[in-house]
Write a protein that holds these residues in place. Structure first.
Motif, PDB file in Angstrom:
ATOM      1  N   CYS A 129       0.825  -1.208   0.000  1.00  0.00           N
ATOM      2  CA  CYS A 129       0.000   0.000   0.000  1.00  0.00           C
ATOM      3  C   CYS A 129       0.857   1.255   0.000  1.00  0.00           C
ATOM      4  CB  CYS A 129      -0.912   0.021   1.233  1.00  0.00           C
ATOM      5  SG  CYS A 129      -2.157  -1.267   1.206  1.00  0.00           S
ATOM      6  N   PHE A 130       2.006   1.169   0.655  1.00  0.00           N
ATOM      7  CA  PHE A 130       2.871   2.345   0.756  1.00  0.00           C
ATOM      8  C   PHE A 130       3.565   2.644  -0.574  1.00  0.00           C
ATOM      9  CE2 PHE A 130       7.184   4.006   1.796  1.00  0.00           C
ATOM     10  CZ  PHE A 130       6.778   5.286   2.112  1.00  0.00           C
ATOM     11  N   ASP A 142      -7.171   2.350   6.938  1.00  0.00           N
ATOM     12  CA  ASP A 142      -8.456   1.839   6.433  1.00  0.00           C
ATOM     13  C   ASP A 142      -8.259   1.039   5.159  1.00  0.00           C
ATOM     14  OD1 ASP A 142      -9.718   2.936   8.504  1.00  0.00           O
ATOM     15  OD2 ASP A 142     -10.533   4.686   7.422  1.00  0.00           O
ATOM     16  N   LEU A 143      -7.383   1.568   4.287  1.00  0.00           N
ATOM     17  CA  LEU A 143      -7.112   0.874   3.031  1.00  0.00           C
ATOM     18  C   LEU A 143      -6.573  -0.527   3.307  1.00  0.00           C
ATOM     19  CD1 LEU A 143      -6.804   0.948  -0.086  1.00  0.00           C
ATOM     20  CD2 LEU A 143      -4.466   1.748   0.306  1.00  0.00           C
ATOM     21  N   ILE A 144      -5.583  -0.574   4.227  1.00  0.00           N
ATOM     22  CA  ILE A 144      -4.994  -1.869   4.546  1.00  0.00           C
ATOM     23  C   ILE A 144      -6.057  -2.827   5.065  1.00  0.00           C
ATOM     24  CG2 ILE A 144      -3.427  -3.038   6.145  1.00  0.00           C
ATOM     25  CD1 ILE A 144      -1.510  -0.761   5.853  1.00  0.00           C
ATOM     26  N   LYS A 194       2.013   6.486   6.474  1.00  0.00           N
ATOM     27  CA  LYS A 194       1.801   5.196   7.108  1.00  0.00           C
ATOM     28  C   LYS A 194       0.974   5.301   8.389  1.00  0.00           C
ATOM     29  CE  LYS A 194       5.727   2.551   5.361  1.00  0.00           C
ATOM     30  NZ  LYS A 194       6.836   1.671   5.705  1.00  0.00           N
ATOM     31  N   ASP A 195       0.965   6.479   9.030  1.00  0.00           N
ATOM     32  CA  ASP A 195       0.238   6.612  10.285  1.00  0.00           C
ATOM     33  C   ASP A 195      -1.163   7.181  10.113  1.00  0.00           C
ATOM     34  OD1 ASP A 195       2.451   5.649  11.650  1.00  0.00           O
ATOM     35  OD2 ASP A 195       3.368   7.652  11.650  1.00  0.00           O
ATOM     36  N   GLN A 196      -1.517   7.542   8.861  1.00  0.00           N
ATOM     37  CA  GLN A 196      -2.813   8.182   8.677  1.00  0.00           C
ATOM     38  C   GLN A 196      -3.952   7.159   8.661  1.00  0.00           C
ATOM     39  OE1 GLN A 196      -2.198  10.387   5.116  1.00  0.00           O
ATOM     40  NE2 GLN A 196      -1.107  12.051   6.165  1.00  0.00           N
ATOM     41  N   MET A 197      -5.138   7.647   9.085  1.00  0.00           N
ATOM     42  CA  MET A 197      -6.309   6.777   9.169  1.00  0.00           C
ATOM     43  C   MET A 197      -6.662   6.170   7.821  1.00  0.00           C
ATOM     44  SD  MET A 197      -7.476   5.988  11.958  1.00  0.00           S
ATOM     45  CE  MET A 197      -9.129   5.350  11.655  1.00  0.00           C
ATOM     46  N   GLU A 198      -6.594   7.025   6.817  1.00  0.00           N
ATOM     47  CA  GLU A 198      -6.959   6.610   5.462  1.00  0.00           C
ATOM     48  C   GLU A 198      -6.158   5.389   5.029  1.00  0.00           C
ATOM     49  OE1 GLU A 198      -7.228   9.107   1.377  1.00  0.00           O
ATOM     50  OE2 GLU A 198      -7.013  10.286   3.230  1.00  0.00           O
ATOM     51  N   ARG A 238      -9.621  -7.564   4.167  1.00  0.00           N
ATOM     52  CA  ARG A 238     -10.924  -8.224   4.035  1.00  0.00           C
ATOM     53  C   ARG A 238     -11.105  -8.791   2.637  1.00  0.00           C
ATOM     54  NH1 ARG A 238     -12.716  -3.911   6.898  1.00  0.00           N
ATOM     55  NH2 ARG A 238     -13.400  -2.840   5.017  1.00  0.00           N
ATOM     56  N   GLU A 239     -10.743  -7.983   1.647  1.00  0.00           N
ATOM     57  CA  GLU A 239     -10.974  -8.383   0.252  1.00  0.00           C
ATOM     58  C   GLU A 239     -10.193  -9.638  -0.141  1.00  0.00           C
ATOM     59  OE1 GLU A 239     -11.716  -4.030  -1.892  1.00  0.00           O
ATOM     60  OE2 GLU A 239      -9.701  -4.819  -1.645  1.00  0.00           O
TER      61      GLU A 239
END
Lengths: 298, 277
Positions: A211-212, A263-265, A256-260, A270-271
């Motif tokens: 993700c990063f 949430d993505l991770i 890396k520390d943001q909520m967004e 889940r997916e």
């Protein structure tokens, strides 16, 4: 929904209807994927989803049972300079110094194999400037075993950069590094990617890393369902279950520390990673503009 | 606090001077026992030839190495040494060359492997000394037969050894060099060969012992010069005063060759020993 690439300029990577079986076991189940120039694709998935297999297919190390793989419009065939690769280990040749490892691409492509003494003047300067890019000028004369893991991987990146491969494949290149070195190299790679305008296809099992790093996140998973039902006997292989465009802020780990980001991770977990949650093929989250799927009947 | 024992046990840590003394111990022991036995026999019968004294052996060395032979005028020890070394170097050298070519190709190319691996494995099982008569009948008792024996005795083992180190090269390295533009020839001789060369030299060192065996055996059966020939000639006269120095000389030659090869490996392939750690 479909795109064949005919007429238009070729994408860097065009994978259409690719199926790979090992014996009777289906590993990759009808993969459709196009990658544009300058994309930093990260491929992530649970173990056994076939991400290494997909990488080996693109690399030409293995051949698909069905479908086609084009690299800049050329059939993938066997491994060749159309795609570069950085492995987790063994990317460097132990018998060559770091400088010679980087120069090797020049030597192999320009010298006849029985005339290894022929050199061109510009080669060494090019190799040294690449070593400077990866901050290894001091280590140019050292052998790979004298370098730390992080330095080895940086040297391997320089070794690939000199080839100017249309597509650079990376197979968990930072998997064996400690967390600090790893983050250091992630930022370093993003920087190089941006400056050199590389097209990178990056395989990892680390969701946060994927993700990063990525400008595009692909999730490959065997945990999904389709019209064949949920009978455990259904021979289902890995599929791309999610394809997200990502906003990529190079050089900053603050994200890396943001909520967004968190949430993505979580949503990707889940997916793709939870055997209990299975999406239906028709509901896959394929947001990326390059994303497409040819229609098959199940 | 525990004090580690000097010599005996898992935790022993002898100081450097003691280690050197311990290395010498078996050598000194053998020499002392020999001298004592030789002395005892000679005291009983001064004409005894079985366990000659040091001075008798010294005389023999003087006779063989530093005085011309009465019959031919040659310095026999040097003549024998040159003849034997020539045979062993040609035999083992050609075996190494063939083994490298075969090992590389069998290790890398599946077609080669299918045709040759089983065959070479089989050849390696043939006891070389058993085919010595065949070699002498086919090639005569001249130099070629002896060199051929050394060659046949050592190349299958080295081939298999090099093959095994070729297939141990990680497949990542093959793929990587292909993506860097290597042709199959460049891959074989510029990537893999330099990586297995130090291993091939190690393999050669291990084969030297066997090579000496084949050399001495073939010289014993049919030759007019050579270290093995001389030893077996002297046996007829029970000339232990010549045989024992000859054996010591062969041992020394073997040790020196081995040492030089290991030195070569360390100097030329510094990455090899280091990256094994």
């Amino acid at each position: 929904m479909t795109s064949t690439g005919s007429g238009a300029a070729f994408k860097k990577l065009e994978i259409t209807d690719v199926v790979k079986n090992y014996g009777s076991k289906c590993v990759l189940d009808d993969i459709d994927l196009h990658v544009s120039h300058g994309e930093f694709c990260t491929l992530v998935g649970p173990s056994g989803c076939g991400k290494s297999t997909l990488l080996r297919l693109i690399l030409g190390q293995e051949q698909a049972n069905q479908g086609s793989i084009l690299v800049e419009g050329q059939p993938a065939g066997f491994p060749d300079p159309y795609r570069g690769i950085v492995f987790q280990r063994y990317s460097l040749f132990p018998h060559l110094s770091v400088l010679d490892n980087v120069l090797l691409g020049k030597h192999l492509t320009h010298q006849r194999w029985w005339m290894p003494w022929r050199r061109q003047s510009g080669w060494k300067e090019e190799a040294m400037s690449l070593l400077e890019r990866v901050r290894l000028t001091e280590a140019a004369e050292k052998y790979p075993h004298e370098l730390s893991g992080g330095m080895q991987q940086r040297a391997a990146i320089a070794q690939a950069l000199i080839m100017k491969h249309p597509v650079l494949l990376m197979d968990e290149p930072f998997g064996a590094l400690d967390p600090d070195t790893r983050e250091d190299l992630q930022i370093f790679l993003l920087d190089i990617w941006e400056k050199e305008q590389l097209t990178i296809f990056f395989v990892t099992h680390d969701l946060e890393e994927a993700c990063f790093l990525g400008s595009r996140l692909l999730v490959l998973s065997q945990y999904y369902t389709d019209d064949r039902g949920n009978d455990p006997d259904v021979n289902r292989g890995g599929k791309i279950v999610a394809d997200h465009p990502l906003k990529n802020i190079a050089g900053s780990t603050v994200i890396k520390d943001q909520m967004e980001f968190r949430d993505l991770i979580e949503s990707v977990r889940r997916e793709g990673f939870n055997p209990e949650i299975r999406q239906h093929v028709d509901t896959f989250n394929l947001n990326h503009p390059d994303s497409f799927r040819t229609l098959n009947e199940y | 606090m525990n004090k580690p024992p000097l010599v005996i046990g898992l935790h022993a840590s002898p100081p450097a001077w003691l280690k050197r003394l311990l290395i010498l111990l078996p050598f000194v022991l053998v020499i002392v026992v020999y001298l004592w036995a030789s002395d005892a026999r000679l005291a009983e019968n001064p004409a005894d030839k079985i366990l000659p004294s040091l001075s008798q052996m010294g005389d023999a060395i003087q006779r063989m190495a530093f005085a011309p032979d009465r019959r031919t005028g040659d310095y026999l020890l040097w003549q024998d040494t040159l003849a034997s070394l020539t045979r062993i170097v040609i035999g083992v050298g050609s075996a190494l060359l063939v083994a490298i070519l075969l090992g590389l190709n069998i290790g890398l190319f599946v077609g080669f492997r299918s045709v040759l691996l089983a065959f070479i494995t089989m050849i390696a099982m043939v006891p070389p000394l058993a085919i010595l008569p065949i070699l002498f009948i086919a090639f005569g008792v001249d130099e070629f037969g002896k060199v051929a024996l050394i060659f046949i005795g050592t190349f299958p083992i080295m081939t298999r050894d090099i093959y095994l180190s070729v297939i141990k090269v990680p497949s990542e390295q093959l793929v990587k060099s292909l993506t860097m533009g290597a042709s199959s020839m460049a891959l074989t001789y510029r990537i893999i060969l330099p990586q297995v060369l130090p291993r091939a030299i190690d393999s050669l060192r291990l084969c030297l012992g066997a090579a000496w065996l084949f050399l001495i055996a073939s010289e014993a059966i049919a030759a007019t010069e050579g270290l093995g020939y001389r030893i077996f000639l002297m046996r007829r006269y029970l000339a232990m005063d010549v045989i024992i120095p000859y054996v010591a000389w062969i041992t020394f030659l073997g040790f020196t060759l081995d040492f030089l090869l290991s030195l070569l490996n360390r100097k030329m392939f510094s990455w090899y020993a280091e990256s094994k750690k």
